[in-house]
Every structure is written in structure tokens, then in C-alpha cells.
Write a protein that holds these residues in place. Structure first.
Motif, mmCIF file in Angstrom:
data_model
loop_
_atom_site.group_PDB
_atom_site.id
_atom_site.type_symbol
_atom_site.label_atom_id
_atom_site.label_comp_id
_atom_site.label_asym_id
_atom_site.label_seq_id
_atom_site.Cartn_x
_atom_site.Cartn_y
_atom_site.Cartn_z
ATOM 1 N N LEU A 93 55.125 43.990 37.195
ATOM 2 C CA LEU A 93 54.118 42.967 37.471
ATOM 3 C C LEU A 93 53.251 43.244 38.706
ATOM 4 N N PRO A 94 53.831 43.606 39.871
ATOM 5 C CA PRO A 94 52.964 43.845 41.035
ATOM 6 C C PRO A 94 51.952 44.973 40.809
ATOM 7 N N SER A 95 52.367 46.054 40.154
ATOM 8 C CA SER A 95 51.431 47.161 39.919
ATOM 9 C C SER A 95 50.345 46.771 38.922
ATOM 10 N N CYS A 96 50.694 45.941 37.951
ATOM 11 C CA CYS A 96 49.681 45.468 36.995
ATOM 12 C C CYS A 96 48.628 44.632 37.715
ATOM 13 N N VAL A 97 49.082 43.727 38.589
ATOM 14 C CA VAL A 97 48.149 42.890 39.341
ATOM 15 C C VAL A 97 47.277 43.756 40.246
ATOM 16 N N TRP A 98 47.892 44.734 40.937
ATOM 17 C CA TRP A 98 47.142 45.624 41.824
ATOM 18 C C TRP A 98 46.085 46.396 41.035
ATOM 19 N N ARG A 99 46.494 46.952 39.902
ATOM 20 C CA ARG A 99 45.593 47.779 39.086
ATOM 21 C C ARG A 99 44.393 46.969 38.601
ATOM 22 N N ILE A 100 44.662 45.768 38.094
ATOM 23 C CA ILE A 100 43.569 44.928 37.582
ATOM 24 C C ILE A 100 42.655 44.495 38.727
ATOM 25 N N ALA A 101 43.264 44.090 39.855
ATOM 26 C CA ALA A 101 42.452 43.648 40.993
ATOM 27 C C ALA A 101 41.597 44.779 41.540
ATOM 28 N N ALA A 102 42.184 45.963 41.709
ATOM 29 C CA ALA A 102 41.471 47.083 42.326
ATOM 30 C C ALA A 102 40.458 47.725 41.395
ATOM 31 N N MET A 103 40.797 47.864 40.134
ATOM 32 C CA MET A 103 39.962 48.660 39.235
ATOM 33 C C MET A 103 39.035 47.859 38.337
ATOM 34 N N ILE A 104 39.322 46.586 38.159
ATOM 35 C CA ILE A 104 38.432 45.771 37.326
ATOM 36 C C ILE A 104 37.619 44.812 38.185
ATOM 37 N N PHE A 105 38.303 44.141 39.126
ATOM 38 C CA PHE A 105 37.611 43.167 39.958
ATOM 39 C C PHE A 105 37.128 43.743 41.289
ATOM 40 N N ASN A 106 37.344 45.048 41.485
ATOM 41 C CA ASN A 106 36.869 45.771 42.671
ATOM 42 C C ASN A 106 37.295 45.150 43.996
ATOM 43 N N VAL A 107 38.495 44.571 44.018
ATOM 44 C CA VAL A 107 39.068 44.124 45.277
ATOM 45 C C VAL A 107 39.278 45.391 46.107
ATOM 46 N N PRO A 108 38.940 45.388 47.389
ATOM 47 C CA PRO A 108 38.984 46.625 48.178
ATOM 48 C C PRO A 108 40.401 47.096 48.511
ATOM 49 N N LEU A 109 41.155 47.444 47.473
ATOM 50 C CA LEU A 109 42.524 47.918 47.654
ATOM 51 C C LEU A 109 42.608 49.438 47.678
#
Length: 196
Positions: A34-50
Motif C-alpha cells: 500500500l505505501p509504495s502504491c500511494v507513493w507511485r500514484i502521488a509522484a508519477m500521476i499527480f506530480n507530488v514532488p517526491l
């Protein structure tokens, strides 16, 4: 609270003879992705600066993989992790009633153990992948991968480190499932077949 209610879980009834530690391990397995899925979606789809996005990539391109790939990867990884619950639930021992031709029949032990065991073995490569990432390398040893700095690196590790537990947890659950099922290889109890 009767025994039937007590053994009921959000993911189906827990199979007879499954200890609490195995149930907790199965649920923990579902949470490892779950944490990696959230990170991946946030960083790569929503362009959160991760992470550092390539300058030549369009903001919504998800690094040219496509947003659908990121979503699919996240859904599939979570679904595969969820299958660990089948190693402690009744639906992992008796085919559910919605499966035509198999409903109510006993799931052959090896039909669950072989894929789960192969999956656990394959997932053991993840710690190696994390070490390679720490050195700025891909699995093949080439320079590349996601680039993070400072707090981004800490967030990345917090999101991806739980994946290192997926393989060992699945391995322990697979061995427990095999030993438990081999010890209970008699005929299927009537109530269990009916409940499926």
C-alpha cells in the motif's frame, strides 16, 4: 459473540485451526504494498514532488509509461498481496460458490502452495533491488532509476521498505498453509463445504 461471528473477518471467514499470528501476518502482507502504491500514484500521476521528474517529460506523462500503467501496477500488486489472505481464509481451502464447476470443492493444497511459494521466492529479490537503488542503479546495474534528494529519499524508503517484508511474510504463510492443510487432509466438513 458466538464462534461463527468471532471467526468472521472483513475478507471472509478464517479457516479452522489458523492461529492469530497467521491471520495478522496475512493482513500485514496486504499492507506491504500500500505505501509504495500511494507513493507511485502521488509522484508519477499527480506530480507530488517526491522525486526529480525528468525535464523533458510532460508533467502528466508518468515518465512515458502512461498513467494507466501506474494505476494497473498498483492495483495488480495490491491484488496479488491480498491473495495471502487466502492462505488463512476458508476461500483458500474451498472454492467459492461463484466459481462454476468448482464451487464447494476442496482447493488442492498444491494449487495454492506452488504459486504462493514461487511468488515468495520471486519477491526475495526486492531487498536486492532496494540496495541497487540506494547506489543509484537499476536491477541490471546500469545507472538510472528514480532520483530523490533529502526528504524525498526518506519518504521513498518509508514507502518502499515495507515491500521487503512481502516475500518473507508470504513464505511463512505458505509453509504454514501447507503444513496445516497436509495435517487436515481428511474429508471436507459438511458445514465448510456449505459455507463456500
Amino acid at each position: 459473540m458466538n464462534a461463527r461471528t468471532k471467526s468472521r473477518s472483513p475478507h471472509g471467514r478464517i479457516a479452522a485451526g489458523v492461529p492469530r499470528w497467521a491471520v495478522l501476518a496475512a493482513y500485514a502482507t496486504t499492507l506491504t504494498t500500500l505505501p509504495s502504491c500511494v507513493w507511485r500514484i502521488a509522484a508519477m500521476i499527480f506530480n507530488v514532488p517526491l522525486l526529480e521528474h525528468p525535464s523533458d517529460a510532460h508533467p502528466s506523462s508518468a515518465f512515458s509509461a502512461g498513467w494507466w500503467y501506474i494505476i494497473a501496477l498498483s492495483v495488480v500488486s495490491e491484488a496479488l498481496a491480498f491473495l495471502a489472505v487466502g492462505l488463512v481464509a476458508e476461500w483458500g481451502e474451498v472454492w467459492p460458490r461463484w466459481i462454476p464447476g468448482l464451487a464447494g470443492r476442496r482447493v488442492p493444497t498444491l494449487a495454492a502452495v506452488v504459486p504462493a511459494g514461487l511468488g515468495a521466492a520471486a519477491l526475495m529479490v526486492f531487498p536486492y533491488a532496494m540496495v541497487m537503488f540506494a547506489f543509484g542503479r537499476t536491477l541490471t546495474g546500469e545507472v538510472g532509476g528514480a532520483v530523490t534528494h533529502g526528504w524525498q529519499t526518506a519518504v521513498f524508503w518509508a514507502a518502499y521498505l515495507p515491500l521487503a517484508a512481502w516475500g518473507p511474510l508470504l513464505g511463512v504463510l505458505t509453509v504454514h498453509y501447507y503444513r496445516r492443510r497436509r495435517g487436515a487432509a481428511g474429508p471436507l466438513p459438511t458445514g465448510l463445504a456449505r459455507a463456500a
